[in-house]
Design a protein around this motif. Structure first.
Motif, mmCIF file in Angstrom:
data_model
loop_
_atom_site.group_PDB
_atom_site.id
_atom_site.type_symbol
_atom_site.label_atom_id
_atom_site.label_comp_id
_atom_site.label_asym_id
_atom_site.label_seq_id
_atom_site.Cartn_x
_atom_site.Cartn_y
_atom_site.Cartn_z
ATOM 1 N N ASP A 195 -1.925 -6.559 -6.225
ATOM 2 C CA ASP A 195 -0.750 -6.208 -5.435
ATOM 3 C C ASP A 195 -0.825 -6.793 -4.029
ATOM 4 N N PRO A 199 1.482 -11.183 -4.293
ATOM 5 C CA PRO A 199 2.516 -11.373 -3.274
ATOM 6 C C PRO A 199 2.132 -12.378 -2.196
ATOM 7 N N SER A 203 4.292 -15.663 -1.515
ATOM 8 C CA SER A 203 4.765 -15.981 -0.170
ATOM 9 C C SER A 203 4.444 -17.424 0.180
ATOM 10 N N VAL A 210 9.852 -11.445 -3.809
ATOM 11 C CA VAL A 210 8.812 -10.435 -3.628
ATOM 12 C C VAL A 210 8.553 -10.256 -2.134
ATOM 13 N N ALA A 212 6.760 -10.123 1.162
ATOM 14 C CA ALA A 212 5.466 -10.708 1.527
ATOM 15 C C ALA A 212 4.623 -9.710 2.314
ATOM 16 N N GLN A 233 3.983 -3.943 3.496
ATOM 17 C CA GLN A 233 5.033 -4.914 3.193
ATOM 18 C C GLN A 233 6.347 -4.439 3.790
ATOM 19 N N HIS A 339 3.013 -10.317 -13.709
ATOM 20 C CA HIS A 339 3.116 -9.000 -13.080
ATOM 21 C C HIS A 339 2.161 -8.016 -13.742
ATOM 22 N N ILE A 358 8.565 -5.721 -7.368
ATOM 23 C CA ILE A 358 7.524 -5.061 -6.564
ATOM 24 C C ILE A 358 6.385 -4.591 -7.467
#
Length: 472
Positions: A195, A199, A203, A210, A212, A233, A339, A358
């Motif tokens: 997680d 991300p 980014s 998503v 960043a 985030q 994911h 997310i």
């Protein structure tokens, strides 16, 4: 994580003095994974005073504590412990106060009888706005505090008021001023948490689907055994999650195909960006056969635990056997970072009408190494397809035609966004859907028996003969 302690308090005496309180308090937490097995002991991994606890005012103590429990684990995904397991490690942020204010009475862990905190009240520190605000201040000023390392990528405003979200169960999240959300991982694994890892990668790839990370903190950062503890985030204020949107559409008798199509494109964008920025691999004969065999073992274990599943085992097993047969004949599949736990609740539609994805942690109950392993993208696709089915069958009367329209629209959107139609990998997609449905049966039988007919309807459909699959 190394088994060391760093605290101004006497570390040898600290944990024994807290143990009687934690033994009662921890099993009642929603995020405690070892429910149903007695706690037999604790090991202190680290202890750090984020705010000194030797004054009359509140102090904040950060603990990493390994919890030992008796009893064998089950065969399901929720109980990974086994003989010789040192126990799960949990992150605790404990407030310490001489006299707990009445408005924090609900957060009380207990009163310490002896040891370095004797006579003090210990409580859930994240429930105290002053202590929750302190945690953001630590993230605003990068650096080290004992074994903890704080990082940020942008300047973060000060004075943002915190509030705890009640929705999550495996972690704890705080929102600061409706500008940022801090996810605090409760069950800690050695290594970078996906997680944070995914991300950050997205980014770098310029994927706007998503949020960043803007800050995070770790234990043992820079070491081989470093562990992600929390990620900050942007908070997508005013967004609505896909699950509630789907339920609202069903309740209003509205079609959801356009939203499903857009979500398919969003998922494809995320997968494409991950494949572009992180390594991909090819699942060849042995890896694909091992994948199918693991699914088959989970089916056997679930059928043993939930007898209603047993009549469908032969039909369900054909999904896994079909993958093994294709692998034996030389079929390969592309695997990449995904994911890992994608469903409608992990997709948010922003006020601007765009989909965001997310919660890239994956299934929190699975080992971190497994969650970080490259997997076929259709695993995520199967998760969303099952989610459409869940939504359609949770309403009364059930509306499977609504789900089917959503499923087709989602796959079409995904194909347009990626150039790869997940329906072209029908055997693998069916295997992942079947594996997910089997897990759902096990989960509902144990936790929500009234919901068992929902995954059982999928089991009946998936167990039916599929003449377009290779015969084993």
């Amino acid at each position: 994580m190394s088994e060391t302690a760093s605290t101004a308090r006497a570390p040898v005496a600290l944990l024994p003095s807290l143990a009687p309180l934690l033994r009662e308090w921890l099993p009642r937490r929603r995020w405690f994974a070892g429910k149903g097995r007695p706690v037999t002991g604790f090991t202190l991994v680290s202890a750090t005073e984020l705010l000194p606890v030797d004054s009359a005012g509140p102090g904040l103590l950060h603990l990493l504590v390994r919890v030992r429990q008796s009893g064998l684990a089950g065969t399901d995904r929720e109980s990974p412990a086994h003989h010789g397991d040192p126990g799960d490690c949990y992150q605790l942020l404990l407030g310490v106060h001489e006299t707990l204010p009445p408005h924090l009475a609900h957060a009380l862990v207990g009163h310490v009888a002896d040891g370095p905190l004797a006579g003090r009240a210990v409580y859930e520190g994240l429930s105290d706005p002053r202590l929750a605000a302190l945690l953001l201040e630590r993230l605003r000023t990068p650096g080290a505090i004992g074994p903890l390392r704080f990082h940020r990528t942008v300047r973060i405003p000060e004075g943002l008021a915190p509030r705890v979200l009640d929705a999550e169960q495996s972690n704890t999240s705080l929102v600061y001023g409706d500008a940022y959300i801090l996810k605090i991982f409760r069950r800690i694994h050695t290594g970078a948490n996906p997680d944070l890892e995914l991300p950050l990668a997205l980014s770098r790839a310029g994927c706007a689907r998503v949020p960043a990370p803007v800050a995070w903190y770790e234990a043992g950062a820079g070491q081989a055994d470093g562990s992600t503890l929390g990620v900050l985030q942007p908070y997508l204020q005013g967004s609505q999650d896909g699950w509630q949107l789907a339920l609202d559409a069903l309740a209003d008798g509205r079609d959801f195909a356009a939203e499903a199509h857009a979500l398919g494109r969003a998922t494809a964008e995320v997968h494409t960006a991950l494949a572009a920025t992180l390594p991909t691999v090819t699942l060849e004969t042995r890896q694909a056969q091992e994948l199918a065999a693991a699914m088959s073992r989970r089916l056997d274990a679930a059928a043993q635990a939930v007898p209603v599943l047993q009549p469908y085992v032969p039909g369900l097993r054909t999904a896994f056997e079909a993958v093994a047969v294709l692998a034996e004949k030389g079929t390969t599949w592309r695997a990449q970072r995904v994911h890992g736990d994608l469903h409608l609740g992990q997709a948010l539609r922003t006020p601007g009408g765009e989909w965001a994805v997310i919660d890239f942690e994956g299934e929190p109950t699975k080992p971190l190494a497994e969650r970080r392993r490259p997997q076929p993208p259709v695993r995520d696709v199967a998760g969303i397809l099952r989610s459409f089915d869940y939504a359609a069958r949770s309403c009364r009367p059930a509306n499977p035609q609504w789900a089917e329209r959503c499923r087709e629209a989602y796959c079409t959107g995904y194909a347009e966004g990626s150039g790869r139609d997940p329906r072209a990998e029908e055997a693998l997609l069916r295997a992942y859907e079947t594996d997910k449905a089997v897990y759902e049966v096990l989960y509902e039988a144990r936790h929500r028996p009234d919901w068992l007919p929902v995954p059982m309807a999928a089991v009946q459909r998936l167990a039916a003969p599929h003449t377009d699959l290779p015969a084993p």
